[in-house]
Design a protein around this motif. Structure first.
Motif, PDB file in Angstrom:
ATOM      1  N   GLY A 162       0.796  -1.218   0.000  1.00 30.36           N
ATOM      2  CA  GLY A 162       0.000   0.000   0.000  1.00 30.36           C
ATOM      3  C   GLY A 162       0.828   1.267   0.000  1.00 30.36           C
ATOM      4  N   LEU A 163       1.967   1.237   0.686  1.00 29.96           N
ATOM      5  CA  LEU A 163       2.790   2.440   0.761  1.00 29.96           C
ATOM      6  C   LEU A 163       3.395   2.771  -0.601  1.00 29.96           C
ATOM      7  CD1 LEU A 163       3.452   4.510   2.845  1.00 29.96           C
ATOM      8  CD2 LEU A 163       5.512   3.253   3.419  1.00 29.96           C
ATOM      9  N   ASP A 164       3.709   1.743  -1.364  1.00 33.79           N
ATOM     10  CA  ASP A 164       4.216   1.979  -2.718  1.00 33.79           C
ATOM     11  C   ASP A 164       3.146   2.666  -3.575  1.00 33.79           C
ATOM     12  OD1 ASP A 164       6.312   1.580  -4.760  1.00 33.79           O
ATOM     13  OD2 ASP A 164       4.785   0.321  -5.706  1.00 33.79           O
ATOM     14  N   ASP A 165       1.896   2.282  -3.366  1.00 34.59           N
ATOM     15  CA  ASP A 165       0.806   2.941  -4.089  1.00 34.59           C
ATOM     16  C   ASP A 165       0.682   4.397  -3.687  1.00 34.59           C
ATOM     17  OD1 ASP A 165       0.251   0.672  -5.472  1.00 34.59           O
ATOM     18  OD2 ASP A 165      -1.747   0.337  -4.623  1.00 34.59           O
ATOM     19  N   ILE A 166       0.903   4.691  -2.408  1.00 26.99           N
ATOM     20  CA  ILE A 166       0.840   6.082  -1.964  1.00 26.99           C
ATOM     21  C   ILE A 166       1.975   6.882  -2.597  1.00 26.99           C
ATOM     22  CG2 ILE A 166       1.135   7.590   0.038  1.00 26.99           C
ATOM     23  CD1 ILE A 166      -0.482   5.643   1.666  1.00 26.99           C
ATOM     24  N   VAL A 167       3.154   6.293  -2.644  1.00 23.14           N
ATOM     25  CA  VAL A 167       4.295   6.974  -3.262  1.00 23.14           C
ATOM     26  C   VAL A 167       3.969   7.343  -4.705  1.00 23.14           C
ATOM     27  CG1 VAL A 167       6.662   6.676  -4.065  1.00 23.14           C
ATOM     28  CG2 VAL A 167       6.015   5.909  -1.774  1.00 23.14           C
TER      29      VAL A 167
END
Length: 494
Positions: A162-167
């Motif tokens: 999920g954090l990669d998607d936020i990035v």
């Protein structure tokens, strides 16, 4: 300390999340301690973690835990200021403390019947199992909270990236989007809402699934659609969410008046269509908001020209006209908002603003009589400040001289309103005689004649302004004599 459990986690975002979460340690730390004393884990989860990473966490905190709902309620009853059952049958208990609204849900591993969006609630045993069932990967992160020697430690969990998607400012689903949207079609509307709120785009596979599965939205109730649309419209960039719904065909199924505007070339025959113009008006109306997002103003700005497709006429000499599109549009939107179960006040206010938005264009600078000003203010009523904003936002011409002239003309109208308001009570235009006085003067009993007389005096007040009492009485008698000559007889006394 903040323990990053994922190699994909950018340090800057983790530091921002840590700072945000630590700032809430008084409430979060106490709550974590209460669970820890019972040997239970507690995780900040979902949208709360996403917003902490983005540095925009508000006063609503979402948690998950392996503890069953009855245990959660017992803990909250002894700790929180107020506790209520948000949906205890679905494993959720809510509470309020230190100005924070807290929602705690037991780990879930639901299954769906494929016919509705109501899951068969099944409690889960693992955090990862709970996270992968969520709508989007950016909402499928958790932060485990533990207290060690009075210090709060936070461990980051991100099993689906999920954090990669936020990035990358991207919305994607943990599983295949076809599975996710079949389980709960409301997630397609939530995608559009998050696009508006967060400024994210959607993954190509998500957009493809939304397009191919748009008919699935029919499984969602009007009430739930209305809630998601309003959240979308109150976002930072609602036009992006609307564009997604239009481009995937979902808007055609839930609010067809919006995509219908794409079919209409505007009256200036410029490259943009009425849909593009309406999006620009929405942006310009938002620029004029004074006290935060204004739902009525935003809907009115987006929909003000929705009557144009039904009223388009091509002129023999070239060009196109949309006569009375404001009347048609107001009726269309009244029906649509009723179908979506909007409150009566919202329906009335949005449709009235649409109905009135062209009134200004019937006059040029210097042509506004006192009577016209009174009627403009009277018809708008409490909506007048919003009508000012809508009419000004409706100027999207690239011709600078024309734009300046329109704004100057509206400046003149507002000056006329202020000048007349200083001399008259424009905010409460009422007849010079009330109903009791009318009945006494004309010798009438309560009935429709009194209402007609009151309406006559109201029109007289709008046309002429305040009258002396003797003049108002004389005008009433003259009107009444004409009424009797035309065959309007007073009701017989019973």
């Amino acid at each position: 300390m903040f323990d990053a459990a994922s190699d994909l986690t950018p340090l800057a975002l983790l530091a921002q999340a840590e700072k945000t979460i630590v700032g809430l340690e008084p409430v979060i730390g106490e709550l974590a301690s209460e669970f820890q004393r019972r040997g239970l884990s507690l995780y900040l989860v979902g949208g709360s973690v996403r917003d902490a990473v983005l540095g925009r966490l508000g006063n609503d905190l979402d948690f998950t835990t392996p503890a069953r709902p009855e245990v959660v309620k017992e803990i909250l009853d002894s700790w929180a200021e107020v506790v209520w059952d948000t949906g205890i049958d679905f494993g959720t208990v809510s509470a309020h403390k230190y100005g924070q609204q807290i929602e705690i849900t037991t780990f879930r591993s639901d299954t769906y019947d494929g016919a509705s969006r109501n899951p068969e609630v099944m409690y889960g045993d693992t955090l990862e199992g709970d996270l992968i069932r969520r709508d989007f990967r950016a909402n499928a992160m958790a932060v485990e909270l533990t207290m060690v020697n009075g210090e709060m430690l936070a461990s980051f969990h991100d099993p689906v990236g999920g954090l990669d998607d936020i990035v990358h400012r991207r919305l994607d689903t943990p599983a295949a989007p076809e599975i996710s949207f079949h389980d709960d079609p409301l997630r397609m509307l939530r995608a559009a809402r998050f696009v508006s709120q967060l400024g994210f785009g959607v993954a190509e596979r998500v957009k493809k699934a939304m397009t191919e599965m748009s008919e699935e939205i029919s499984r969602i109730t009007a009430e739930r659609i209305q809630v998601e649309l309003d959240k979308l419209m109150l976002g930072a960039a609602p036009w992006t969410g609307i564009n997604l719904l239009v481009n995937t065909g979902i808007a055609e199924r839930i609010f067809p008046e919006i995509p219908a505007m794409q079919l209409t070339q505007d009256e200036h025959r410029q490259h943009k269509d009425v849909y593009a113009h309406s999006m620009q008006v929405l942006r310009q109306a938002m620029d004029r908001e004074d006290d935060g997002p204004d739902l009525v103003l935003r809907w009115s700005a987006l929909l003000h020209d929705c009557g144009k497709p039904a009223t388009r006429e091509f002129k023999p000499e070239g060009g196109v006209s949309f006569h009375h599109h404001e009347v048609v549009g107001a009726k269309l939107i009244r029906r649509r908002l009723r179908a979506l179960k909007y409150p009566k006040q919202i329906i009335n206010e949005v449709s009235q603003l649409i109905y009135l938005h062209m009134r200004f264009h019937g006059f040029s600078e210097g042509q506004w009589t006192d009577s016209a000003v009174r009627r403009y203010v009277n018809d708008a009523g409490e909506l007048l400040p919003r009508l000012h904003k809508l009419v000004r936002a409706d100027s999207t011409t690239r011709n600078r001289k024309k734009a300046a002239r329109l704004q100057r003309t509206y400046d003149h109208l507002e000056e006329r309103i202020a000048d007349l308001s200083a001399r008259e009570d424009l905010a409460r235009v009422r007849p010079d005689l009330d109903g009791n006085e009318i009945m006494k003067i004309l010798g009438l009993s309560p009935g429709p004649e009194v209402g007609r007389a009151w309406s006559f005096l109201k029109e007289l007040r709008l046309e002429c302004g305040p009258l002396e009492r003797d003049e108002a009485i004389a005008q009433l008698h003259t009107w009444w004599e004409a009424e009797q000559l035309q065959g309007h007889k007073p009701e017989e006394d019973s």
